[in-house]
Design a protein around this motif. Structure first.
Motif, PDB file in Angstrom:
ATOM      1  N   GLY A  84     -33.411  71.335  22.907  1.00  0.00           N
ATOM      2  CA  GLY A  84     -32.859  71.476  21.562  1.00  0.00           C
ATOM      3  C   GLY A  84     -31.361  71.280  21.525  1.00  0.00           C
ATOM      4  N   ASP A  85     -30.850  70.396  22.382  1.00  0.00           N
ATOM      5  CA  ASP A  85     -29.396  70.194  22.426  1.00  0.00           C
ATOM      6  C   ASP A  85     -29.091  68.930  23.222  1.00  0.00           C
ATOM      7  OD1 ASP A  85     -26.639  71.061  21.981  1.00  0.00           O
ATOM      8  OD2 ASP A  85     -26.572  71.352  24.144  1.00  0.00           O
ATOM      9  N   GLY A  86     -28.010  68.240  22.833  1.00  0.00           N
ATOM     10  CA  GLY A  86     -27.585  67.073  23.601  1.00  0.00           C
ATOM     11  C   GLY A  86     -26.945  66.021  22.715  1.00  0.00           C
ATOM     12  N   GLN A  87     -26.394  65.004  23.355  1.00  0.00           N
ATOM     13  CA  GLN A  87     -25.767  63.906  22.619  1.00  0.00           C
ATOM     14  C   GLN A  87     -25.944  62.608  23.384  1.00  0.00           C
ATOM     15  OE1 GLN A  87     -21.786  64.675  21.314  1.00  0.00           O
ATOM     16  NE2 GLN A  87     -21.535  62.692  20.327  1.00  0.00           N
ATOM     17  N   VAL A  88     -26.260  61.556  22.640  1.00  0.00           N
ATOM     18  CA  VAL A  88     -26.366  60.211  23.196  1.00  0.00           C
ATOM     19  C   VAL A  88     -25.264  59.366  22.568  1.00  0.00           C
ATOM     20  CG1 VAL A  88     -27.791  58.136  23.404  1.00  0.00           C
ATOM     21  CG2 VAL A  88     -28.858  60.414  23.519  1.00  0.00           C
ATOM     22  N   ILE A  89     -24.496  58.688  23.410  1.00  0.00           N
ATOM     23  CA  ILE A  89     -23.429  57.805  22.940  1.00  0.00           C
ATOM     24  C   ILE A  89     -23.752  56.402  23.426  1.00  0.00           C
ATOM     25  CG2 ILE A  89     -20.959  57.280  23.010  1.00  0.00           C
ATOM     26  CD1 ILE A  89     -20.454  60.260  23.521  1.00  0.00           C
ATOM     27  N   ASN A  90     -24.020  55.505  22.490  1.00  0.00           N
ATOM     28  CA  ASN A  90     -24.367  54.125  22.823  1.00  0.00           C
ATOM     29  C   ASN A  90     -23.187  53.203  22.543  1.00  0.00           C
ATOM     30  OD1 ASN A  90     -27.008  54.726  23.620  1.00  0.00           O
ATOM     31  ND2 ASN A  90     -27.799  54.494  21.541  1.00  0.00           N
ATOM     32  N   VAL A  91     -22.733  52.498  23.556  1.00  0.00           N
ATOM     33  CA  VAL A  91     -21.645  51.541  23.377  1.00  0.00           C
ATOM     34  C   VAL A  91     -22.252  50.206  22.964  1.00  0.00           C
ATOM     35  CG1 VAL A  91     -19.693  50.367  24.437  1.00  0.00           C
ATOM     36  CG2 VAL A  91     -20.187  52.755  25.045  1.00  0.00           C
ATOM     37  N   ALA A  92     -22.059  49.851  21.708  1.00  0.00           N
ATOM     38  CA  ALA A  92     -22.519  48.563  21.188  1.00  0.00           C
ATOM     39  C   ALA A  92     -21.312  47.631  21.158  1.00  0.00           C
ATOM     40  CB  ALA A  92     -23.140  48.732  19.806  1.00  0.00           C
ATOM     41  N   SER A  93     -20.989  47.073  20.002  1.00  0.00           N
ATOM     42  CA  SER A  93     -19.859  46.148  19.899  1.00  0.00           C
ATOM     43  C   SER A  93     -19.641  45.776  18.446  1.00  0.00           C
ATOM     44  CB  SER A  93     -20.124  44.880  20.720  1.00  0.00           C
ATOM     45  OG  SER A  93     -19.117  43.906  20.494  1.00  0.00           O
ATOM     46  N   ILE A  94     -18.409  45.428  18.097  1.00  0.00           N
ATOM     47  CA  ILE A  94     -18.143  44.846  16.786  1.00  0.00           C
ATOM     48  C   ILE A  94     -18.975  43.571  16.621  1.00  0.00           C
ATOM     49  CG2 ILE A  94     -16.384  43.592  15.469  1.00  0.00           C
ATOM     50  CD1 ILE A  94     -16.098  46.544  15.088  1.00  0.00           C
ATOM     51  N   ALA A  95     -19.298  42.921  17.754  1.00  0.00           N
ATOM     52  CA  ALA A  95     -20.154  41.727  17.703  1.00  0.00           C
ATOM     53  C   ALA A  95     -21.530  42.042  17.147  1.00  0.00           C
ATOM     54  CB  ALA A  95     -20.284  41.115  19.099  1.00  0.00           C
ATOM     55  N   GLY A  96     -21.933  43.309  17.180  1.00  0.00           N
ATOM     56  CA  GLY A  96     -23.198  43.716  16.595  1.00  0.00           C
ATOM     57  C   GLY A  96     -23.116  43.904  15.096  1.00  0.00           C
ATOM     58  N   LYS A  97     -21.908  43.807  14.546  1.00  0.00           N
ATOM     59  CA  LYS A  97     -21.705  43.886  13.100  1.00  0.00           C
ATOM     60  C   LYS A  97     -21.299  42.539  12.522  1.00  0.00           C
ATOM     61  CE  LYS A  97     -20.242  48.744  12.841  1.00  0.00           C
ATOM     62  NZ  LYS A  97     -20.938  49.185  11.619  1.00  0.00           N
ATOM     63  N   MET A  98     -20.571  41.763  13.334  1.00  0.00           N
ATOM     64  CA  MET A  98     -20.077  40.470  12.867  1.00  0.00           C
ATOM     65  C   MET A  98     -20.173  39.479  14.020  1.00  0.00           C
ATOM     66  SD  MET A  98     -16.391  39.469  11.154  1.00  0.00           S
ATOM     67  CE  MET A  98     -15.475  39.801  12.662  1.00  0.00           C
ATOM     68  N   ALA A  99     -21.200  38.639  13.981  1.00  0.00           N
ATOM     69  CA  ALA A  99     -21.402  37.672  15.050  1.00  0.00           C
ATOM     70  C   ALA A  99     -20.497  36.458  14.849  1.00  0.00           C
ATOM     71  CB  ALA A  99     -22.855  37.228  15.083  1.00  0.00           C
ATOM     72  N   THR A 100     -20.033  35.899  15.954  1.00  0.00           N
ATOM     73  CA  THR A 100     -19.190  34.711  15.921  1.00  0.00           C
ATOM     74  C   THR A 100     -19.806  33.634  16.818  1.00  0.00           C
ATOM     75  OG1 THR A 100     -17.838  35.620  17.704  1.00  0.00           O
ATOM     76  CG2 THR A 100     -17.061  35.979  15.454  1.00  0.00           C
ATOM     77  N   PRO A 101     -19.403  32.371  16.641  1.00  0.00           N
ATOM     78  CA  PRO A 101     -19.957  31.308  17.478  1.00  0.00           C
ATOM     79  C   PRO A 101     -19.785  31.595  18.969  1.00  0.00           C
ATOM     80  CG  PRO A 101     -18.716  30.370  15.658  1.00  0.00           C
ATOM     81  CD  PRO A 101     -18.468  31.855  15.619  1.00  0.00           C
ATOM     82  N   LYS A 102     -20.744  31.130  19.749  1.00  0.00           N
ATOM     83  CA  LYS A 102     -20.788  31.277  21.201  1.00  0.00           C
ATOM     84  C   LYS A 102     -21.039  32.714  21.657  1.00  0.00           C
ATOM     85  CE  LYS A 102     -18.250  27.138  22.510  1.00  0.00           C
ATOM     86  NZ  LYS A 102     -17.231  26.550  23.407  1.00  0.00           N
ATOM     87  N   SER A 103     -21.452  33.572  20.732  1.00  0.00           N
ATOM     88  CA  SER A 103     -21.832  34.933  21.133  1.00  0.00           C
ATOM     89  C   SER A 103     -23.215  35.270  20.592  1.00  0.00           C
ATOM     90  CB  SER A 103     -20.807  35.954  20.630  1.00  0.00           C
ATOM     91  OG  SER A 103     -20.823  36.027  19.212  1.00  0.00           O
ATOM     92  N   SER A 104     -24.038  34.253  20.340  1.00  0.00           N
ATOM     93  CA  SER A 104     -25.321  34.474  19.675  1.00  0.00           C
ATOM     94  C   SER A 104     -26.218  35.445  20.435  1.00  0.00           C
ATOM     95  CB  SER A 104     -26.040  33.141  19.458  1.00  0.00           C
ATOM     96  OG  SER A 104     -26.148  32.426  20.680  1.00  0.00           O
ATOM     97  N   VAL A 105     -26.352  35.261  21.741  1.00  0.00           N
ATOM     98  CA  VAL A 105     -27.239  36.124  22.522  1.00  0.00           C
ATOM     99  C   VAL A 105     -26.630  37.514  22.679  1.00  0.00           C
ATOM    100  CG1 VAL A 105     -28.445  36.421  24.704  1.00  0.00           C
ATOM    101  CG2 VAL A 105     -28.165  34.131  23.749  1.00  0.00           C
ATOM    102  N   TYR A 106     -25.361  37.556  23.049  1.00  0.00           N
ATOM    103  CA  TYR A 106     -24.691  38.856  23.206  1.00  0.00           C
ATOM    104  C   TYR A 106     -24.719  39.628  21.887  1.00  0.00           C
ATOM    105  CZ  TYR A 106     -20.991  42.268  24.034  1.00  0.00           C
ATOM    106  OH  TYR A 106     -20.259  43.446  24.139  1.00  0.00           O
ATOM    107  N   ALA A 107     -24.383  38.947  20.780  1.00  0.00           N
ATOM    108  CA  ALA A 107     -24.404  39.615  19.477  1.00  0.00           C
ATOM    109  C   ALA A 107     -25.798  40.124  19.141  1.00  0.00           C
ATOM    110  CB  ALA A 107     -23.903  38.666  18.392  1.00  0.00           C
TER     111      ALA A 107
END
Length: 262
Positions: A133-156
């Motif tokens: 009944g306690d704990g925290q998960v912190i996931n490091v994503a990326s701004i690329a997961g909000k705004m994709a740019t060319p040449k980052s299609s797979v990573y995004a």
């Protein structure tokens, strides 16, 4: 949550943001468990954490894309360290290239590390957090997961997946008093770019937008124990990501123009 004596597991802890999170957590009195593939590097991280915290610290070699290895390491942590209070999922990598030029094997590997590995270790740790009944998960994503740019299609795509997973998981775990925070950094000058941008042209072009990994690590550690939904850095990219959603044509212009530095 007071960090003194709390067990914090950090994946991708051998360098970059993950390494700095370990140090900031240790300075706050946490018992740090550093995990990464490069055992020769996390040993040094462990020693430095012990200097900062005056407490034990631990280092385990771990490839999150290997479920059996995850099971083995988590069993050792439970036996040798104790229950995990905070899980920081920082392990991941990216390759910046045109989608059609990216080998399928690379696409699959990126998803296995950035998404499936993150989900597997999170599930294993979250089950224990729910029981307590306690704990925290912190996931490091990326701004690329909000705004994709060319040449980052797979990573995004992998980071969009992490964001979607985290947003749903936050709601699922809330009734059990387990919180989920998503971190969305912009570009940082870390070893991440040794693989993503080996000629360093991209880093040179985005220098005005670079995020300091030490400063971001402090923000992440300060968020522990608080119901923080997201941490987004730098501010200009957070604003651009919001414009990307609210004003799609402007978003495409920004993503393909001002922020297209690859």
């Amino acid at each position: 949550m007071k960090l003194s004596g709390k067990v914090i597991l950090v994946t991708g802890a051998s360098s970059g943001l993950g390494e700095q999170i370990c140090y900031e957590a240790a300075k706050a009195g946490a018992i740090v468990v550093a995990c990464a593939r490069r055992i020769q590097l996390i040993g040094a991280v462990k020693e430095r954490c012990m200097e900062y915290s005056n407490q034990p610290a631990f280092a385990f070699q771990l490839d999150v894309s290997q479920p059996q290895q995850v099971d083995h390491v988590l069993a050792r942590i439970e036996e040798e360290v104790g229950a995990i209070d905070v899980l920081v999922n920082d392990a991941g990598y990216g390759i910046f290239d045109d989608f059609v030029a990216t080998p399928y094997e690379e696409i699959r590997n990126m998803f296995e590390v950035n998404v499936l590995g993150l989900m597997y270790i999170t599930k294993r740790v979250a089950i224990k957090m729910i029981e307590r009944g306690d704990g925290q998960v912190i996931n490091v994503a990326s701004i690329a997961g909000k705004m994709a740019t060319p040449k980052s299609s797979v990573y995004a795509a992998t980071k969009f997946a992490v964001l979607g997973f985290s947003n749903a998981l936050r709601l699922e775990l809330k009734p059990f008093h387990v919180s989920v925070t998503t971190v969305n950094p912009g570009p940082m000058e870390t070893p991440f770019f040794e693989r993503a941008d080996p000629d360093k042209r991209y880093l040179a072009r985005v220098k005005p937008f670079l995020t300091d990994p030490t400063a971001l690590a402090k923000k992440i550690v300060n968020s522990i124990g608080k119901p923080k939904r997201e941490i987004n850095q730098p501010l200009i990219m957070e604003i651009a990501a919001k414009a990307y959603v609210l004003f799609p044509r402007v978003g495409d212009y920004l993503a393909s123009g001002i922020f297209n530095k690859k």
